[in-house]
Motif scaffolding. Structure first.
Motif, PDB file in Angstrom:
ATOM      1  N   TYR A  52     -19.866  51.236  16.347  1.00  0.00           N
ATOM      2  CA  TYR A  52     -20.638  52.442  15.999  1.00  0.00           C
ATOM      3  C   TYR A  52     -21.792  52.620  16.988  1.00  0.00           C
ATOM      4  CZ  TYR A  52     -23.445  55.848  13.545  1.00  0.00           C
ATOM      5  OH  TYR A  52     -24.162  56.969  13.240  1.00  0.00           O
ATOM      6  N   SER A  64     -20.078  55.203   5.956  1.00  0.00           N
ATOM      7  CA  SER A  64     -19.280  55.482   7.156  1.00  0.00           C
ATOM      8  C   SER A  64     -18.033  54.606   7.256  1.00  0.00           C
ATOM      9  CB  SER A  64     -20.169  55.287   8.377  1.00  0.00           C
ATOM     10  OG  SER A  64     -19.427  55.286   9.534  1.00  0.00           O
ATOM     11  N   TYR A  66     -22.364  55.744  19.381  1.00  0.00           N
ATOM     12  CA  TYR A  66     -23.604  56.511  19.348  1.00  0.00           C
ATOM     13  C   TYR A  66     -24.217  56.613  20.747  1.00  0.00           C
ATOM     14  CZ  TYR A  66     -28.366  57.959  18.465  1.00  0.00           C
ATOM     15  OH  TYR A  66     -29.557  58.642  18.512  1.00  0.00           O
ATOM     16  N   ASN A 108     -25.221  61.243  19.313  1.00  0.00           N
ATOM     17  CA  ASN A 108     -25.281  62.034  18.090  1.00  0.00           C
ATOM     18  C   ASN A 108     -24.533  61.285  16.983  1.00  0.00           C
ATOM     19  OD1 ASN A 108     -23.909  63.968  16.228  1.00  0.00           O
ATOM     20  ND2 ASN A 108     -25.053  65.478  17.409  1.00  0.00           N
ATOM     21  N   ARG A 109     -25.144  61.172  15.814  1.00  0.00           N
ATOM     22  CA  ARG A 109     -24.542  60.370  14.735  1.00  0.00           C
ATOM     23  C   ARG A 109     -23.219  60.941  14.244  1.00  0.00           C
ATOM     24  NH1 ARG A 109     -26.932  56.311  12.128  1.00  0.00           N
ATOM     25  NH2 ARG A 109     -29.034  55.713  12.756  1.00  0.00           N
ATOM     26  N   SER A 110     -23.187  62.245  14.116  1.00  0.00           N
ATOM     27  CA  SER A 110     -21.971  62.886  13.623  1.00  0.00           C
ATOM     28  C   SER A 110     -20.823  62.739  14.637  1.00  0.00           C
ATOM     29  CB  SER A 110     -22.269  64.363  13.353  1.00  0.00           C
ATOM     30  OG  SER A 110     -21.096  65.042  13.101  1.00  0.00           O
ATOM     31  N   ASP A 111     -21.138  62.986  15.903  1.00  0.00           N
ATOM     32  CA  ASP A 111     -20.120  62.826  16.950  1.00  0.00           C
ATOM     33  C   ASP A 111     -19.691  61.364  17.068  1.00  0.00           C
ATOM     34  OD1 ASP A 111     -20.295  65.497  17.443  1.00  0.00           O
ATOM     35  OD2 ASP A 111     -21.498  65.321  19.268  1.00  0.00           O
ATOM     36  N   GLU A 129     -19.518  59.204  14.668  1.00  0.00           N
ATOM     37  CA  GLU A 129     -18.584  58.902  13.574  1.00  0.00           C
ATOM     38  C   GLU A 129     -17.197  59.480  13.857  1.00  0.00           C
ATOM     39  OE1 GLU A 129     -19.299  58.700   8.908  1.00  0.00           O
ATOM     40  OE2 GLU A 129     -21.061  59.419   9.994  1.00  0.00           O
ATOM     41  N   ASP A 130     -17.187  60.691  14.394  1.00  0.00           N
ATOM     42  CA  ASP A 130     -15.897  61.303  14.747  1.00  0.00           C
ATOM     43  C   ASP A 130     -15.177  60.481  15.810  1.00  0.00           C
ATOM     44  OD1 ASP A 130     -16.366  63.308  12.983  1.00  0.00           O
ATOM     45  OD2 ASP A 130     -16.943  64.812  14.475  1.00  0.00           O
TER      46      ASP A 130
END
Lengths: 195, 145
Positions: free
Chosen positions: A32, B62, A36, A41-44, A46-47
């Motif tokens: 993770y 997550s 990052y 970006n946290r959302s990107d 995670e994706d």
């Protein structure tokens, strides 16, 4: 008979699931962080992480267990990241193999300079570095993150990026130069590091 | 070694990825050259700062979200592959059945079938049994008797 044939076709990865789950739990936190640092970006992140693990599980039967899992995982992750950046980028691509200065546009990077208010709000060193990392060419960023943040040797970086040690050496040298250039552009007062 | 060349090797020097001889030359050059020495300290500071960046922790849920999507995606895919394989296997079985049960050619017709066709009025023909011999329809045979 048909159902047994179908089961034999879909079974191998399911049998490997416990091992994959263990590997996933073991590497998730570090992966993770890597995602990052690549995406800023946290959302990107995670994706990217989700796509990486989905693809890794799909091809897990091909993974050679004698090699480090993280190297194999990061290879998948960096490929996805570099591909997605290339797809998303509407900007002119700059060849990373072209010597600096020959075209006069080698460092013609996207101007992601934060506004004055943003700069005031994100004065932490981490944010500054992340902003600069974000503005880098994806191949350079990947090499620098693997070497300096993940602490990999050039040989390991070469394995992850599927390239030669010589290319890694060049990408790290040019990547750090680019990073300093970006830091200087956004934070000229950051002494000791910027050009 | 000139300054330009030395500066391309500074990162490798700091990462201990330079051969002993090259490392010695680069170090000696930096000791005598203020410009290259300044570059060396700047790259060293950059490397040190990058290494000191905090580890960004993933959000609480997550891991479970990603795990669910990994194995959920696999189940969906496996189900889809299973269904597709079932359709293909059924189609292959049907084709095999049709091929096996296709009508036989007229030549080499069995005596039994010839006798049946005799019943429906083919008395005037003598059929070959396909084995070098000949036989008469039952009605003719009866007449002969």
């Amino acid at each position: 008979m048909v159902s047994s044939w179908v089961k034999s076709f879909t079974k191998p990865s399911e049998e490997l699931r416990p091992l994959f789950e263990a590997k996933m739990a073991e590497t998730y936190r570090q992966a993770y962080n890597m995602a990052y640092r690549l995406t800023s970006n946290r959302s990107d992140a995670e994706d990217l992480l989700q796509e990486t693990y989905v693809r890794a599980f799909r091809f897990f039967a091909r993974y050679d267990t004698s090699l480090p899992f993280t190297s194999w995982l990061y290879r998948i992750m960096t490929n996805i990241h570099i591909d997605s950046v290339r797809r998303a980028s509407r900007l002119k691509t700059v060849s990373i193999n072209q010597p600096q200065g020959t075209t006069g546009e080698s460092w013609d990077l996207p101007d992601n300079a934060p506004t004055f208010e943003e700069a005031i709000m994100s004065e932490e060193l981490d944010d500054r570095f992340q902003t600069a990392l974000k503005a880098m060419t994806p191949e350079f960023r990947t090499a620098v993150v693997l070497a300096d943040i993940q602490g990999m040797s050039y040989e390991e970086v070469a394995e992850v990026m599927d390239t030669s040690v010589g290319t890694v050496r060049s990408r790290i040298h040019r990547g750090r130069k680019q990073l300093r250039c970006q830091l200087g552009r956004h934070y000229p007062n950051l002494t000791g590091v910027v050009e | 070694m000139n300054c330009e060349r030395v500066q391309t090797l500074l990162s490798a020097l700091l990462d201990n990825e330079l051969g002993a001889e090259d490392a010695r030359i680069v170090r000696n050059h930096c000791n005598d050259c203020p410009g290259c020495y300044h570059e060396l300290t700047a790259v060293k500071a950059l490397k040190s700062n990058l290494g000191a960046l905090r580890t960004v922790e993933p959000p609480a849920h997550s891991f479970h979200t990603v795990k669910e999507s990994v194995f959920g995606a696999r189940r969906t895919k496996a189900r889809w592959v299973g269904r597709a394989a079932m359709v293909v296997a059924t189609a292959c079985a049907a084709l095999l059945f049709l091929w096996v049960s296709r009508p036989q050619p007229t030549q080499g017709q069995s005596p039994q079938l010839a006798a049946e066709s005799d019943e429906i009025g083919a008395q005037d023909y003598v059929y070959s049994n396909g084995m070098g011999g000949a036989y008469q329809p039952a009605s003719l045979a009866r007449q002969g008797d």
